[in-house]
Design an enzyme around this catalytic site. Structure first.
Site, PDB file in Angstrom:
ATOM      1  N   TYR A 167      -4.611   1.749  15.700  1.00 13.85           N
ATOM      2  CA  TYR A 167      -3.396   1.695  16.515  1.00 13.85           C
ATOM      3  C   TYR A 167      -3.705   1.450  17.982  1.00 13.85           C
ATOM      4  O   TYR A 167      -2.971   0.742  18.670  1.00 13.85           O
ATOM      5  CB  TYR A 167      -2.594   2.994  16.369  1.00 13.85           C
ATOM      6  CG  TYR A 167      -1.980   3.122  14.997  1.00 13.85           C
ATOM      7  CD1 TYR A 167      -2.637   3.793  13.965  1.00 13.85           C
ATOM      8  CD2 TYR A 167      -0.750   2.528  14.713  1.00 13.85           C
ATOM      9  CE1 TYR A 167      -2.092   3.888  12.707  1.00 13.85           C
ATOM     10  CE2 TYR A 167      -0.189   2.623  13.444  1.00 13.85           C
ATOM     11  CZ  TYR A 167      -0.865   3.298  12.459  1.00 13.85           C
ATOM     12  OH  TYR A 167      -0.323   3.389  11.200  1.00 13.85           O
ATOM     13  N   ASN A 179      -7.542   2.106   9.740  1.00 14.75           N
ATOM     14  CA  ASN A 179      -6.237   2.261  10.404  1.00 14.75           C
ATOM     15  C   ASN A 179      -6.487   2.202  11.897  1.00 14.75           C
ATOM     16  O   ASN A 179      -7.191   3.058  12.438  1.00 14.75           O
ATOM     17  CB  ASN A 179      -5.604   3.607  10.043  1.00 14.75           C
ATOM     18  CG  ASN A 179      -5.125   3.658   8.612  1.00 14.75           C
ATOM     19  OD1 ASN A 179      -5.191   2.664   7.897  1.00 14.75           O
ATOM     20  ND2 ASN A 179      -4.646   4.824   8.181  1.00 14.75           N
ATOM     21  N   GLU A 219      -3.725   0.039   8.124  1.00 15.20           N
ATOM     22  CA  GLU A 219      -2.554   0.365   8.960  1.00 15.20           C
ATOM     23  C   GLU A 219      -2.736  -0.209  10.360  1.00 15.20           C
ATOM     24  O   GLU A 219      -3.818  -0.113  10.927  1.00 15.20           O
ATOM     25  CB  GLU A 219      -2.342   1.878   9.102  1.00 15.20           C
ATOM     26  CG  GLU A 219      -1.856   2.562   7.863  1.00 15.20           C
ATOM     27  CD  GLU A 219      -1.652   4.045   8.062  1.00 15.20           C
ATOM     28  OE1 GLU A 219      -1.408   4.493   9.195  1.00 15.20           O
ATOM     29  OE2 GLU A 219      -1.762   4.788   7.054  1.00 15.20           O
ATOM     30  N   GLU A 236      -7.149   8.850   5.701  1.00 12.50           N
ATOM     31  CA  GLU A 236      -7.411   9.584   6.930  1.00 12.50           C
ATOM     32  C   GLU A 236      -7.790  11.056   6.717  1.00 12.50           C
ATOM     33  O   GLU A 236      -7.072  11.973   7.130  1.00 12.50           O
ATOM     34  CB  GLU A 236      -6.212   9.488   7.871  1.00 12.50           C
ATOM     35  CG  GLU A 236      -5.886   8.086   8.278  1.00 12.50           C
ATOM     36  CD  GLU A 236      -4.900   8.030   9.418  1.00 12.50           C
ATOM     37  OE1 GLU A 236      -4.443   9.075   9.893  1.00 12.50           O
ATOM     38  OE2 GLU A 236      -4.582   6.909   9.841  1.00 12.50           O
ATOM     39  N   ARG A 258       0.866  -1.192   0.000  1.00 12.00           N
ATOM     40  CA  ARG A 258       0.000   0.000   0.000  1.00 12.00           C
ATOM     41  C   ARG A 258       0.896   1.233   0.000  1.00 12.00           C
ATOM     42  O   ARG A 258       1.667   1.444   0.935  1.00 12.00           O
ATOM     43  CB  ARG A 258      -0.908  -0.011   1.234  1.00 12.00           C
ATOM     44  CG  ARG A 258      -1.720   1.261   1.409  1.00 12.00           C
ATOM     45  CD  ARG A 258      -2.590   1.227   2.647  1.00 12.00           C
ATOM     46  NE  ARG A 258      -3.314   2.487   2.839  1.00 12.00           N
ATOM     47  CZ  ARG A 258      -3.090   3.351   3.831  1.00 12.00           C
ATOM     48  NH1 ARG A 258      -2.172   3.072   4.753  1.00 12.00           N
ATOM     49  NH2 ARG A 258      -3.771   4.468   3.919  1.00 12.00           N
TER      50      ARG A 258
END
Ligand code: GCO
Length: 435
Positions: free
Chosen positions: A280, A278, A327, A166, A77
């Protein structure tokens, strides 16, 4: 050794972004982006770092693609730098810029690595910022022109597209908090930028229709009250997530009608082939529980948050399209050992636990198609500069030496086998043969 096996055909890749890895900011006709400008604002970037050289990926991509292939990664990506394609953000294409991405995509395909192309990962041409940037509605239409140029140039070899990476960070950090380019702190401009980024997504979606699978990537987290009220958490959740999920998945917006024109939400909520997530860490309101382990950027390590996020999305949006984890990863202060090896046990543990949590979400019925680890190379981490290392490959930014970390070998074996060990012994990547 027991292990959990991911679905057949599950995509295993890594992710990067143009401004964070390419360097060569004046090469082959590239024009300046808002990040080239922002990096020169005193104090804006840790250590006064810039993306001028980054990982020199613009030149060293053959070495990096060979490294991905040696690990057995199946997908990559990356983002296209708009200022390479249209140096002034409008007008005719810069063929040398397009030629670079053609070479990169051909190189990936030759190695059996599937390209996943993001059109916009925050590097707006400065010329468009000079004409109002994302708060100006016209920028969305310039994005559509740019998308059409890239589609025409690469549509014969790229089957996986993302319009934006994002948009929340681009609008909120760039125009609301001022901590990202272009460094503006204005709530009204933030909301205008948010809507026009969404409009750009909708226009890009229609431009890319018929060019393969098209989606958008959002940064999403469970929002957990910790010392704050549930109402505070819900407000924070909408402001950071719902403000984008609702227009894209439901065609609904709370922004005023003078900003949201008739027809905008029809474009924005047109069906997407996938949602890029994404993840985290969870977001705690107003503060992070002190007992939680954190990464080098202070983000708490809560693997169950990934499972809870995905199951929650599925329950909230019954029509949720297939998901890619576009991500997931962690920053740690990795060092080159005396033997030249870069051991990163904390990152391996982070990845291991998050992949097990991802597998739990899949077992719970969430349709997840793939996982892109952030990130391949230690790179320019925006306002943190090069001080934070997210890569599974260590980069010595003084001489551009690449050193695969333990996590690179661990993840490579996961990618080759499609399996992650249950809690217990870590995968020793030096096994004689894959399972
Ligand atoms: C993001 C961006 C990446 C970051 C990564 C680590 O999600 O913020 O897509 O460019 O580098 O997330 O912060």
């Amino acid at each position: 050794m027991t292990s959990v096996r991911f679905p057949t055909g599950f995509v295993w890749g890594t992710a990067t972004a143009a401004y964070q890895v390419e360097g060569a900011v004046a090469e082959d006709g590239r024009g300046p982006s808002i990040w080239d400008t922002f990096c020169r604002v005193p104090g804006a970037i840790a250590g006064g770092d810039t993306g001028d050289v980054a990982c020199d990926h613009y030149r060293r991509w053959p070495e990096d693609v060979a490294l991905m292939a040696s690990l057995g990664l199946g997908a990559y990506r990356f983002s296209v730098a708009w200022p390479r394609v249209q140096p002034d953000g409008a007008g005719p294409a810069n063929q040398k810029g397009l030629d670079h991405y053609r070479r990169l995509v051909d190189g990936l395909l030759e190695r059996g690595i599937v390209p996943y192309l993001t059109l916009y990962h925050w590097d707006l041409p400065q010329a468009l910022e000079d004409r109002g940037g994302w708060p100006a509605r016209d920028t969305a239409y310039r994005f559509a022109d740019y998308a059409a140029i890239v589609r025409d140039a690469l549509g014969d070899v790229v089957d996986h597209w993302a319009t934006l990476n994002e948009p929340k960070v681009a609008s909120h950090a760039g125009y609301g908090e001022g901590i990202h380019a272009p460094g503006i702190r204005d709530r009204a401009l933030r909301d205008r930028a948010a809507h026009h980024l969404l409009l750009a997504h909708g226009l890009g979606l229609s431009v890319l229709s018929g060019s393969g699978e098209v989606g958008v990537t959002l940064d999403l987290s469970p929002v957990v009250p910790y010392g704050g009220s549930r109402a505070d958490a819900e407000a924070y959740d909408y402001d950071n997530h719902g403000m984008f999920l609702e227009p894209i998945l439901r065609g609904e917006s709370r922004l005023p009608d003078d900003l949201v024109h008739a027809g905008d939400l029809d474009l924005i909520s047109a069906p997407i082939d996938y949602l890029g997530v994404n993840y985290y860490r969870p977001l705690y309101v107003p503060r992070v529980p002190p007992e939680l382990p954190v990464t080098a950027v202070g983000w708490p390590v809560v693997p169950s948050g990934l499972r809870d996020l995905l199951v929650g999305l599925r329950d909230t949006y019954p029509d949720l399209p297939p998901v890619y984890i576009t991500e997931n990863g962690a920053a740690y202060d990795d060092e080159v050992g005396p033997d030249g090896w870069v051991d990163d046990p904390l990152r391996v543990a982070y990845l291991h636990a998050h992949l097990l949590a991802l597998h739990e979400a899949i077992e719970a019925g969430v349709d997840v198609r793939g996982y892109f680890l952030w990130t391949l190379l230690d790179n320019f981490e925006w306002a943190e500069g090069y001080s934070k290392r997210f890569g599974i490959v260590h980069v010595d930014h003084a001489d551009q030496t690449r050193r695969p970390k333990t996590s690179a070998h661990w993840y490579g074996q996961v990618a080759r086998t499609g399996a992650v060990p249950q809690p217990g012994p870590e995968l020793t990547w030096k096994t004689e043969s894959d399972e």
